[in-house]
Scaffold this active site. Structure first.
Site, PDB file in Angstrom:
ATOM      1  N   SER A 146     -24.202  73.557 -25.299  1.00  0.00           N
ATOM      2  CA  SER A 146     -24.034  72.354 -24.492  1.00  0.00           C
ATOM      3  C   SER A 146     -24.845  71.228 -25.099  1.00  0.00           C
ATOM      4  O   SER A 146     -25.793  71.461 -25.861  1.00  0.00           O
ATOM      5  CB  SER A 146     -24.529  72.644 -23.070  1.00  0.00           C
ATOM      6  OG  SER A 146     -24.725  71.468 -22.332  1.00  0.00           O
ATOM      7  N   TYR A 170     -32.252  74.766 -17.051  1.00  0.00           N
ATOM      8  CA  TYR A 170     -30.915  74.948 -17.620  1.00  0.00           C
ATOM      9  C   TYR A 170     -30.901  74.569 -19.096  1.00  0.00           C
ATOM     10  O   TYR A 170     -30.349  75.285 -19.938  1.00  0.00           O
ATOM     11  CB  TYR A 170     -29.876  74.115 -16.868  1.00  0.00           C
ATOM     12  CG  TYR A 170     -28.494  74.247 -17.464  1.00  0.00           C
ATOM     13  CD1 TYR A 170     -27.734  75.392 -17.255  1.00  0.00           C
ATOM     14  CD2 TYR A 170     -27.959  73.240 -18.266  1.00  0.00           C
ATOM     15  CE1 TYR A 170     -26.478  75.524 -17.816  1.00  0.00           C
ATOM     16  CE2 TYR A 170     -26.703  73.361 -18.826  1.00  0.00           C
ATOM     17  CZ  TYR A 170     -25.968  74.502 -18.606  1.00  0.00           C
ATOM     18  OH  TYR A 170     -24.724  74.637 -19.184  1.00  0.00           O
TER      19      TYR A 170
END
Length: 345
Positions: A146, A170
């Site tokens: 990501s 995250y």
């Protein structure tokens, strides 16, 4: 636009021939990207095995009847024995590792669970591929990272050479999974690559805390959308159909050129927009500019500005996104209209 239509047609014909009869193992099939990717693989006549922890009956994967068309390995990423059995038994040509705990807010509340799923789950899968795949037919492995893996940076847009320096739960989980993938490629020769996408959006995302599904749902319910931040956080977006085709193309190119192993590729529409701009654009497409969003300004532990440079993918893979933002948003809105109509009552 004419160029894009021609490219799309040519790309689909080429990829359809490539994936026919090949075995793909997909983790995260019930997620947003996973559902669209499995759908594309089945349309192109691939043989698909999925790792399934929960049935997720509202997902695209379940709602569109894909469960009956795939082989299922029941279990979770955190079980190394499950991963080892799956790779040994099905001997996939390509592994698409998409499964993760995907929500920033959940990661903040439950960092240990997020790290187990996103980090331990990744090394379990890679280690299973290292020791259990057929020696004469090692799999291609595509790992979903990501833009969050880069962490915060003053030097934007991100290039693949930027350091991976996540700071929040995250983001750290994605940095770690990304680095572990590169470690397995460099040290053990696994044919693994990393895909770093911007924020994915499209029909099928049922996480209402995210911007696109949240604003569309609120608007269809005649409610103002609540923006958790000050509205000026900048994000990079990619339509989920473009993301699915990006993974298929990357898998094909890795087969053609194993020297790509260990590389990472950014995939991005190349439009970095504020959350407020996205909300206002979506409201305009839905004909509800009268429904003003509410700025809560309560977001924390999130990166303020992120956007990617996808020139490497364009140059080395011949990749181009096929959907402009307005077209992608319109398709997304229509998907949710039909979804809520089908679930009403």
């Amino acid at each position: 636009m004419a160029f894009r239509r021609i490219f799309r047609c040519v790309g689909e014909v080429r990829l359809a021939g490539f994936w026919k009869g090949k075995r793909a193992f997909v983790t995260g099939a019930t997620g947003l990207l996973g559902g669209w990717l499995v759908k594309a693989l089945l349309e192109q006549e691939a043989e698909v095995t999925v790792l399934l922890r929960d049935p997720a009956p509202k997902s695209i994967f379940a709602r569109e009847g894909m469960l009956e068309r795939v082989d299922v390995v029941a279990g979770e990423l955190e079980s190394f024995a499950t991963m080892q059995r799956a790779i040994a038994e099905y001997a996939p040509h390509t592994v698409f590792h998409l499964a993760a705990q995907p929500l920033v807010g959940v990661a903040k509340r439950d960092p240990m669970g997020t790290l187990r799923a996103n980090v331990e789950g990744t090394w379990n899968l890679l280690e299973a591929c290292r020791i259990s795949a057929p020696a004469d037919a090692p799999p291609n492995i595509l790992v979903a990272s990501s833009d969050k893996a880069y962490g915060s940076s003053e030097n934007l847009p991100y290039l693949e050479t930027h350091p991976l320096q996540g700071r929040y739960p995250y983001d750290v989980s994605k940095s770690c999974a990304d680095l572990i993938t590169q470690m397995y490629a460099a040290t053990y020769g696994l044919r693994a690559v990393v895909a770093r996408c911007g924020n994915l959006f499209g029909g099928g995302d049922l996480h209402w805390s995210r911007t696109f599904p949240g604003v569309i749902k609120a608007t269809l319910e005649n409610e103002p959308f609540l923006i958790r931040s000050d509205g000026h956080y900048v994000r990079d977006f990619l339509y989920v159909k473009d993301a699915a085709e990006s993974y298929l193309l990357l898998g094909e190119k890795l087969t053609e050129n194993p020297a790509l192993a260990g590389e990472a590729f950014n995939f991005s529409l190349g439009e970095h927009l504020t959350v407020l701009e996205i909300v206002e654009t979506t409201l305009g497409i839905m004909g509800r500019t009268d429904l003003k969003p509410v700025i809560q300004n309560i977001a924390s532990a999130e990166i303020r500005e992120q956007h990617l440079d996808a020139s490497k993918a364009r140059k080395l893979l011949g990749w181009e996104p096929k959907y402009a933002m307005p077209e992608a948003i319109r398709e997304t809105v229509e998907w949710y209209r039909e979804y809520f109509q089908s679930t009403a009552g």
